[in-house]
Scaffold this active site. Structure first.
Site, PDB file in Angstrom:
ATOM      1  N   PRO A  88     -10.036 -43.791 -22.515  1.00 35.53           N
ATOM      2  CA  PRO A  88     -10.049 -45.151 -21.954  1.00 35.53           C
ATOM      3  C   PRO A  88      -8.659 -45.787 -21.980  1.00 35.53           C
ATOM      4  O   PRO A  88      -8.440 -46.819 -21.347  1.00 35.53           O
ATOM      5  CB  PRO A  88     -11.026 -45.915 -22.856  1.00 35.53           C
ATOM      6  CG  PRO A  88     -11.216 -45.077 -24.060  1.00 35.53           C
ATOM      7  CD  PRO A  88     -10.885 -43.664 -23.695  1.00 35.53           C
ATOM      8  N   GLU A 115     -13.785 -41.241 -32.527  1.00 37.61           N
ATOM      9  CA  GLU A 115     -12.928 -42.420 -32.367  1.00 37.61           C
ATOM     10  C   GLU A 115     -11.624 -42.106 -31.646  1.00 37.61           C
ATOM     11  O   GLU A 115     -10.815 -42.985 -31.438  1.00 37.61           O
ATOM     12  CB  GLU A 115     -12.619 -43.056 -33.732  1.00 37.61           C
ATOM     13  CG  GLU A 115     -13.837 -43.399 -34.542  1.00 37.61           C
ATOM     14  CD  GLU A 115     -14.871 -44.212 -33.770  1.00 37.61           C
ATOM     15  OE1 GLU A 115     -16.039 -43.781 -33.720  1.00 37.61           O
ATOM     16  OE2 GLU A 115     -14.509 -45.249 -33.220  1.00 37.61           O
ATOM     17  N   ARG A 152     -14.250 -32.589  -3.953  1.00 36.61           N
ATOM     18  CA  ARG A 152     -14.680 -32.854  -2.578  1.00 36.61           C
ATOM     19  C   ARG A 152     -13.506 -33.100  -1.636  1.00 36.61           C
ATOM     20  O   ARG A 152     -13.688 -33.166  -0.430  1.00 36.61           O
ATOM     21  CB  ARG A 152     -15.712 -33.985  -2.532  1.00 36.61           C
ATOM     22  CG  ARG A 152     -15.212 -35.323  -2.990  1.00 36.61           C
ATOM     23  CD  ARG A 152     -16.358 -36.296  -3.168  1.00 36.61           C
ATOM     24  NE  ARG A 152     -16.940 -36.762  -1.910  1.00 36.61           N
ATOM     25  CZ  ARG A 152     -16.319 -37.528  -1.032  1.00 36.61           C
ATOM     26  NH1 ARG A 152     -15.090 -37.923  -1.266  1.00 36.61           N
ATOM     27  NH2 ARG A 152     -16.912 -37.906   0.076  1.00 36.61           N
ATOM     28  N   ASP A 167     -14.386 -41.976   4.054  1.00 34.63           N
ATOM     29  CA  ASP A 167     -14.961 -42.526   2.827  1.00 34.63           C
ATOM     30  C   ASP A 167     -14.412 -43.892   2.488  1.00 34.63           C
ATOM     31  O   ASP A 167     -13.280 -44.203   2.813  1.00 34.63           O
ATOM     32  CB  ASP A 167     -14.584 -41.659   1.618  1.00 34.63           C
ATOM     33  CG  ASP A 167     -15.231 -40.321   1.670  1.00 34.63           C
ATOM     34  OD1 ASP A 167     -16.223 -40.197   2.375  1.00 34.63           O
ATOM     35  OD2 ASP A 167     -14.712 -39.418   1.009  1.00 34.63           O
TER      36      ASP A 167
HETATM   37  N1  ADE Z   1     -13.478 -41.412 -22.925  1.00 34.57           N
HETATM   38  C1  ADE Z   1     -14.165 -42.470 -23.386  1.00 34.57           C
HETATM   39  N2  ADE Z   1     -14.182 -43.468 -22.467  1.00 34.57           N
HETATM   40  C2  ADE Z   1     -13.472 -43.010 -21.397  1.00 34.57           C
HETATM   41  C3  ADE Z   1     -13.114 -43.586 -20.146  1.00 34.57           C
HETATM   42  N3  ADE Z   1     -13.482 -44.812 -19.797  1.00 34.57           N
HETATM   43  N4  ADE Z   1     -12.384 -42.831 -19.299  1.00 34.57           N
HETATM   44  C4  ADE Z   1     -11.987 -41.585 -19.650  1.00 34.57           C
HETATM   45  N5  ADE Z   1     -12.288 -41.010 -20.808  1.00 34.57           N
HETATM   46  C5  ADE Z   1     -13.029 -41.710 -21.688  1.00 34.57           C
END
Ligand code: ADE
Length: 245
Positions: A88, A115, A152, A167
Site C-alpha cells: 500500500p 505487517e 489483457r 476501454d
Molecule cells: N498489500 C496490502 N495492501 C495493498 C495494496 N493496497 N496494494 C498493493 N499491495 C498491498
C-alpha cells in the site's frame, strides 16, 4: 511475458489464474505464471519466514533472507527480470503503469503479508506498486489485479474481438455506454443512433457520451485526457445544457 509471484500462499492464486481469459492465455503460451513459495527459500527445520519487529510493536515482519534469495535466483537466470513489491506504500496502479509494464518481458511480484516486509527487501526491487488506498491482508490479491490488467494488454490475449483501446481509461476517459439486444427492455430503448448504421454519427455519439460520463463521474480525469478542440466544445455544450435543465 513471464510473471513470477513470490508468495507465502500460492494456493490463494492458483484458481483465479486457471480460469477464463488468463487460463487460456497461459495454455496458449502468451503468458507464463510461476507461483513461487517464499517458504522454499527459508532456512532451518521450521523454514521460518517471519519474525518480531525490532524495537517492538504488534504483528510480524517478513524476514528479508528468503525473499531476497528468491529474487537473486530469478535475476541470476534473467538479469532483465523487473522486480515489483506489492504494497500500500507503492505508487498508485493506473492503466498507464500497466501499459508500461506490458512492454517488459519478465515481472517478479513480491507479495508481502502480515505487517510488512523487512525494509532491506526494498534494496532489491525496481518499483513498488499499490492498487489503491486501502490495506489488503496481503499482496496476493494486488498481484492478481496487476497480472489481469497487464495480461489483457498483451497482443493476442483478448483474442480478435478484444478492443483494449476503447476501454475506460485507455484514452484517458471512461467508456461510453454499451447496449446489446433486445432493442427495448421494459420500455427502455437503445439509443436510436446506435441502430442507424451511420458509423460517423455513432462515433460522434460515443465520444460525446464518454465525455459526459467522465465529466459526471470522474472530472479529475478530464485535465489529463488530452482533449481536442472539438472535445472541448462538446464539453462546453454538455455543461451548458446541464445548467439549463
Ligand atoms: N498489500 C496490502 N495492501 C495493498 C495494496 N493496497 N496494494 C498493493 N499491495 C498491498
Amino acid at each position: 511475458m513471464i510473471f513470477d509471484i513470490l508468495t507465502l500462499f500460492p494456493e490463494m492464486l492458483r484458481s483465479p489464474l486457471e480460469g477464463s481469459i488468463l487460463g487460456k492465455a497461459r495454455k496458449e503460451g502468451l503468458i507464463e505464471v510461476n507461483l513461487i513459495n517464499i517458504r522454499d527459500y527459508a532456512e532451518g527445520k521450521h523454514r521460518v519466514t517471519d519474525d518480531y519487529p525490532y524495537g517492538g510493536g504488534k504483528g510480524m515482519i517478513m524476514k528479508p533472507e528468503p525473499i531476497i534469495k528468491g529474487v537473486k535466483l530469478i535475476k541470476s537466470v534473467d538479469p532483465a527480470a523487473w522486480v515489483i513489491l506489492m504494497t500500500p506504500q507503492g505508487m498508485p496502479f493506473k492503466q498507464e503503469v500497466a501499459k508500461r509494464l506490458a512492454q517488459l518481458s519478465h515481472l517478479v511480484l513480491i507479495c508481502g503479508r502480515y505487517e510488512g516486509v523487512d525494509e532491506r527487501v526494498r534494496d532489491f526491487v525496481n518499483e513498488e506498486i499499490s492498487i489503491g488506498d486501502y490495506v489488503l491482508t496481503g499482496g496476493e490479491l494486488a498481484a492478481l489485479v496487476l497480472i489481469d490488467v497487464v495480461s489483457r494488454l498483451i497482443p493476442g490475449v483478448l483474442g480478435a474481438e478484444g478492443a483494449p483501446d476503447d476501454d475506460s481509461f485507455s484514452q484517458g476517459l471512461l467508456e461510453y455506454p454499451q447496449y446489446t439486444r433486445p432493442k427495448e427492455y421494459e420500455g427502455r430503448r437503445v439509443p436510436e443512433v446506435l441502430l442507424s448504421g451511420n458509423h460517423q454519427a455513432i462515433e460522434r455519439w460515443r465520444r460525446k457520451e464518454a465525455l459526459r460520463r467522465t465529466w459526471q463521474r470522474r472530472p479529475d480525469l478530464l485535465a489529463k485526457a488530452g482533449l481536442s478542440e472539438e472535445d472541448m466544445e462538446i464539453l462546453a455544450e454538455l455543461k451548458r445544457s446541464s445548467k439549463a435543465d
